[in-house]
Design an enzyme around this catalytic site. Structure first.
Site, PDB file in Angstrom:
ATOM      1  N   GLU A  55      20.574 -16.049  -0.630  1.00 30.34           N
ATOM      2  CA  GLU A  55      20.547 -17.390  -0.026  1.00 30.34           C
ATOM      3  C   GLU A  55      20.925 -17.430   1.452  1.00 30.34           C
ATOM      4  OE1 GLU A  55      22.780 -19.933  -2.734  1.00 30.34           O
ATOM      5  OE2 GLU A  55      21.026 -20.086  -4.043  1.00 30.34           O
TER       6      GLU A  55
ATOM      7  N   GLU B  16      16.583 -18.278  -8.847  1.00 29.25           N
ATOM      8  CA  GLU B  16      17.728 -18.950  -9.474  1.00 29.25           C
ATOM      9  C   GLU B  16      17.307 -20.373  -9.802  1.00 29.25           C
ATOM     10  OE1 GLU B  16      21.422 -19.100  -7.307  1.00 29.25           O
ATOM     11  OE2 GLU B  16      21.321 -17.011  -6.686  1.00 29.25           O
TER      12      GLU B  16
END
Ligand SMILES: *[C@@H]1O[C@H](CO)[C@@H](O)[C@H](O)[C@H]1NC(C)=O
Ligand SMILES: *[C@@H]1O[C@H](CO)[C@@H](O)[C@H](O)[C@H]1NC(C)=O
Ligand SMILES: *[C@@H]1O[C@H](CO)[C@@H](O)[C@H](O)[C@H]1NC(C)=O
Ligand SMILES: *[C@@H]1O[C@H](CO)[C@@H](O)[C@H](O)[C@H]1NC(C)=O
Ligand SMILES: *[C@@H]1O[C@H](CO)[C@@H](O)[C@H](O)[C@H]1NC(C)=O
Length: 436
Positions: A210, A330
């Site tokens: 991320e 995710e």
């Protein structure tokens, strides 16, 4: 689903599974089947490009940590075994732990060999249970060290660093990261003797979990870093797939798409979905799905609408603009929301799966998803609210199993490239063509 039917399903999956090259001699067709996953156009393929490889996967970021301790090592095998029993084939787990407790990298280029052996164990268990791994190489967040730890190391070495985001620009700190990448990719697994960069158990590398670079909303800083690091990874390992690890927010290179972001801030965190994934060396696109963090704390059907629209847009863009696969690395909903209930989580998972199948059916870019996150029994103390314990969540297990079976049907067909010739070319795997 009761324990008996779970066992039954397990048996079917084991019987129906392709033989794999576990014999020491290796080689031949068996070894070829457990081959590297590669990309052809907007599809992942295995077996020399003959078979597609759509992903049903899960996250378990903590595997190395639990493997590092004899008393918890068996949980790693439990996680793989339980995931395998519902047909999951890819696991995303951290290949980093910088500074801090039980660190893999204690200081720049200083490794705890016991922890490295724990990562070796994770990789070798993945192979044993036929679960491939997506391995991110550093964290954007502070968990397990992250970019903040790298900057701390830089400061300790006397560099004039003022922000954690100097991680992306300072030459010395970039050097630390590059050295870590090289150390992991060239590691010889102490359990299998296979060098990581040659191991088909590894599905792909991710540059960072991320990544965000708030100090530069133009996205240039992060983009330069992605470019430099993608080339670095590929210069060491040109075989494995590589992705960015981004959450998938649209950035200013595509102003007309900014409104698709979950909120206005998302367009200003220095990431840029289209631009980031056009980078040379990036093989597939990465996006995450977190309506409960991005939109509202309160569970509602808006979550489903957001998730399906978000996915459809990323699938369309990877198909028409990027011409590569997209993996939703995710997704999940937290039980910590007041209005949460287990049924809603199942509906959410189902929506993600249906949206992907809609793409898969027509040979589109939507190539897989990984649930955040699975825990084996006895590790619930680590639950961040998103945890699913398969043995306690029978409805969720059923939904996951069903998706795995559907995906297995697609994976047992010929890839688009060799639609006519592949059955003839792979006579040794008749079971691959049996539809579950
Ligand atoms: C450290 O860097 C900052 C920002 O780049 C600069 O303003 C400052 O003068 C530098 N300090 C030293 C001691 O070089
Ligand atoms: C790994 O290599 C060492 C040294 O050549 C050898 O002793 C060992 O048996 C090998 N292990 C495996 C699992 O192949
Ligand atoms: C679960 O949550 C969803 C979304 O808020 C709601 O529509 C549904 O009625 C809830 N189901 C139960 C059994 O509480
Ligand atoms: C599981 O599914 C059954 C049958 O559809 C349903 O009656 C039950 O409420 C579900 N349980 C949960 C926790 O979702
Ligand atoms: C399936 O994909 C088509 C083409 O992109 C789209 O028009 C349709 O709305 C999708 N359906 C679902 C249920 O996602």
């Amino acid at each position: 689903m009761g324990p008996l039917s779970l066992l039954f399903l397990q048996t079917i999956l084991i019987l129906g599974r392709a033989p794999v090259g576990r014999s020491a001699s290796g080689g031949g067709d068996e070894e070829e089947y457990w081959g590297m996953v590669r990309r052809e156009g907007k599809q992942f393929v295995v077996g020399g490009g003959r078979q597609p490889f759509y992903v049903n996967g899960f996250n378990a970021y903590w595997l190395m940590l639990l493997a590092a301790d004899e008393s918890t090592r068996a949980k790693v095998s439990d996680a793989f075994r339980q995931a395998s029993s519902v047909g999951l084939t890819v696991c995303r787990t951290w290949a980093f732990n910088d500074g801090g407790w039980r660190a893999l990298q204690k200081a720049p280029s200083v490794y705890d060999q016991d922890v490295f052996k724990a990562l070796d164990f994770v990789v070798s268990e993945g192979r044993k249970y036929k679960i491939r791994l997506i391995l991110p190489l550093v964290n954007n967040w502070e968990g397990y060290g992250g970019k903040a730890q790298y900057v701390k190391w830089g400061k300790a070495a006397g560099l004039n660093l003022t922000s954690d985001e100097d991680f992306f620009t300072d030459p010395t700190v970039k050097g630390y990261y590059k050295a870590h990448v090289k150390t992991v990719l060239t590691r010889v697994n102490t359990f299998t003797n296979i060098t990581y960069k040659d191991d088909p158990t590894i599905f792909s590398w991710e540059l960072m979990n991320e990544p965000r670079c708030l100090s530069d909303p133009s996205g240039n800083k992060l983009q330069d870093w992605i470019q430099e690091m993608a080339v670095h990874v590929k210069s060491i390992d040109s075989d494995h797939l590589l992705s960015t690890g981004t959450e998938g927010f649209y950035g200013i290179s595509t102003p007309e798409k900014l409104s698709l972001n979950p909120n206005p801030v998302a367009g200003q965190v220095g990431t840029d979905f289209i631009r980031n994934h056009k980078t040379l060396g990036i093989d597939y696109a990465s996006a995450h799905i977190y309506p409960d963090i991005w939109i509202s704390k309160s569970v509602s059907n808006d979550f489903l609408q957001f998730a399906t629209k978000w996915m459809r847009n990323h699938i369309d863009d990877t198909e028409s603009v990027l011409r590569m696969p997209v993996v939703f690395g995710e997704y999940g909903v937290s039980s910590k929301d007041e209005k949460f209930n287990a049924t809603f989580r199942n509906v959410f998972i189902d929506a993600v799966y249906s949206t992907l199948l809609n793409s898969t059916r027509r040979g589109g870019s939507g190539s897989g998803s990984l649930l955040w996150q699975l825990f084996p029994e006895g590790t619930e103390y680590m639950d961040d609210g998103y945890g699913v314990v398969l043995t306690k969540a029978h409805n969720t297990s059923n939904i996951i199993s069903l998706q795995s079976k559907r995906i297995q049907i697609f994976n047992s067909r010929c890839s688009w490239k060799c639609h006519w010739s592949c059955k003839k070319k792979s006579p040794s795997h008749p079971h691959l063509h049996r539809e579950l």
